[in-house]
Design an enzyme around this catalytic site. Sequence first.
Site, PDB file in Angstrom:
ATOM      1  N   PHE A 129      97.889  25.255  31.162  1.00 42.06           N
ATOM      2  CA  PHE A 129      96.638  24.618  30.801  1.00 42.06           C
ATOM      3  C   PHE A 129      96.984  23.349  30.022  1.00 42.06           C
ATOM      4  CE2 PHE A 129      92.446  24.369  28.653  1.00 42.06           C
ATOM      5  CZ  PHE A 129      91.648  24.480  29.786  1.00 42.06           C
ATOM      6  N   ASP A 210     100.577  32.064  25.574  1.00 44.32           N
ATOM      7  CA  ASP A 210      99.135  31.860  25.499  1.00 44.32           C
ATOM      8  C   ASP A 210      98.497  32.924  26.390  1.00 44.32           C
ATOM      9  OD1 ASP A 210      96.499  31.107  25.746  1.00 44.32           O
ATOM     10  OD2 ASP A 210      96.902  28.988  26.122  1.00 44.32           O
ATOM     11  N   TYR A 235      86.586  34.747  23.961  1.00 41.44           N
ATOM     12  CA  TYR A 235      85.317  34.513  24.650  1.00 41.44           C
ATOM     13  C   TYR A 235      85.408  34.667  26.166  1.00 41.44           C
ATOM     14  CZ  TYR A 235      87.448  29.817  24.815  1.00 41.44           C
ATOM     15  OH  TYR A 235      88.315  28.771  24.972  1.00 41.44           O
ATOM     16  N   LYS A 236      86.596  34.973  26.672  1.00 38.58           N
ATOM     17  CA  LYS A 236      86.738  35.174  28.116  1.00 38.58           C
ATOM     18  C   LYS A 236      86.548  36.662  28.417  1.00 38.58           C
ATOM     19  CE  LYS A 236      89.893  31.208  28.549  1.00 38.58           C
ATOM     20  NZ  LYS A 236      89.009  30.256  29.230  1.00 38.58           N
ATOM     21  N   ARG A 383      87.967  29.559  41.938  1.00 35.66           N
ATOM     22  CA  ARG A 383      88.419  30.711  41.152  1.00 35.66           C
ATOM     23  C   ARG A 383      87.321  31.767  41.147  1.00 35.66           C
ATOM     24  NH1 ARG A 383      91.024  29.248  35.371  1.00 35.66           N
ATOM     25  NH2 ARG A 383      88.857  28.721  34.999  1.00 35.66           N
TER      26      ARG A 383
END
Length: 423
Positions: A129, A210, A235-236, A383
């Site tokens: 990322f 990560d 939050y995922k 995705r």
Amino acid sequence: MDEFDASRSAARMRDAESPLTGLRERFSVPEDTVYMDGNSLGVHGQDAAAALERAVDQWKEYGVEGWTEADPPWFDYGERLGDRLADVVGAKPAECVAANATTVNIHALVGAFLDAADGTRVVVNELDFPTDHYAIRSRLRVRGLDPDEHLVVVESDDGRTIEADAVAEAVDDDTAVVFMPSVLYRSGQLLDVEAITEIAHEYDAYAGFDLAHSVGVVDHDLHFDGVDFAVWCSYKYLNAGPGAIGGLYVREDHFDLPPAMAGWWGNADDTQFDLAPEFEPARGAAAFQIGTVPVFAAAPLFGALDVTEAAGVGELRAHSLALTRYLVSLVDERLPECTIGTPREGERRGGYVAVEHPDAGKLSRALRDRGVVVDFRPPNVVRVAPSPYYVGFEDVWLAVDEIREILDANAHLAYGEDGEQVT
């Protein structure tokens, strides 16, 4: 081997037999929506919302006294949540704390381990990322190191995956830190955390990860694997809500490591309010807290973890693998125009599938307009993330069926490259 049944009725039967089907009742999936974007933001959870409401009510009732009188006291939110997060990531309680945000934690931990290392180079990969690299480059510059020379980027052979052998070729005696994602955000490949950690340690380098795209859906074992440090968001897949507090792990071997970004919330509890001129770090991962815990960003995680714990990370992982395996099989069966960019082996697959199509951006926009929430990653990835918390096999079937209908009607061609309708 039994012939694959691609019918909707078979999907319903799978849902009826799944031990986690009832978990969906604890969430509020947007109405008339097939939600396949839980790897970006989990949906509203009743448990998380109730925990937030409790914190708001305690603010109303106690005012400033909530720091010590609320249940649980706001003052030690980070440590209490850290104890519970330790079970989610396979760590000892003192090795975890809920604190800061993911990028802040990358700054703090990469910086601290750079200071402690003999080497000066950080090994990353080209499929990371991008914002992780922003933080690492910043940490190198602060130390007077040129990122173009000291950030070593492992390249991908296929643009989809990063193999441990390629990481091994990039590590040498001048490596300070190997920092990788647990799951590649474009393709959904699950990296071999244990193998990469061993590679780093062979050269006396530190291994950090990560876990943003795996925490809560992959059964990690950070302490057993020897990982030195890790960061993540909540939050995922953990479904703690937009802007929810981040988390971090520091292996107990490194509890004496001075934080590179010391802040008063990381000070030892018994002297924190002495406001002494010198920082006295707390014991364990708690020392890497920086600013005052954001109570309303942290409170929902208490409720969200109730759900994760009730289901069990192992069971969630098993259900996730079943959902993604089913998704891959449906794409193979019904979407010959598409290819799978995610490894097919379960042990190499995270919680989502990269469905590749030349017009993926247009296809993603058409899906959203039809109530199937996915996201697009350039140049050609849709995705699709069937979160095991609230997505069922029939939802997966509906998503693939909608793709089939869009492609049959060429409905995606009504969109421009920017996602706007052009006809």
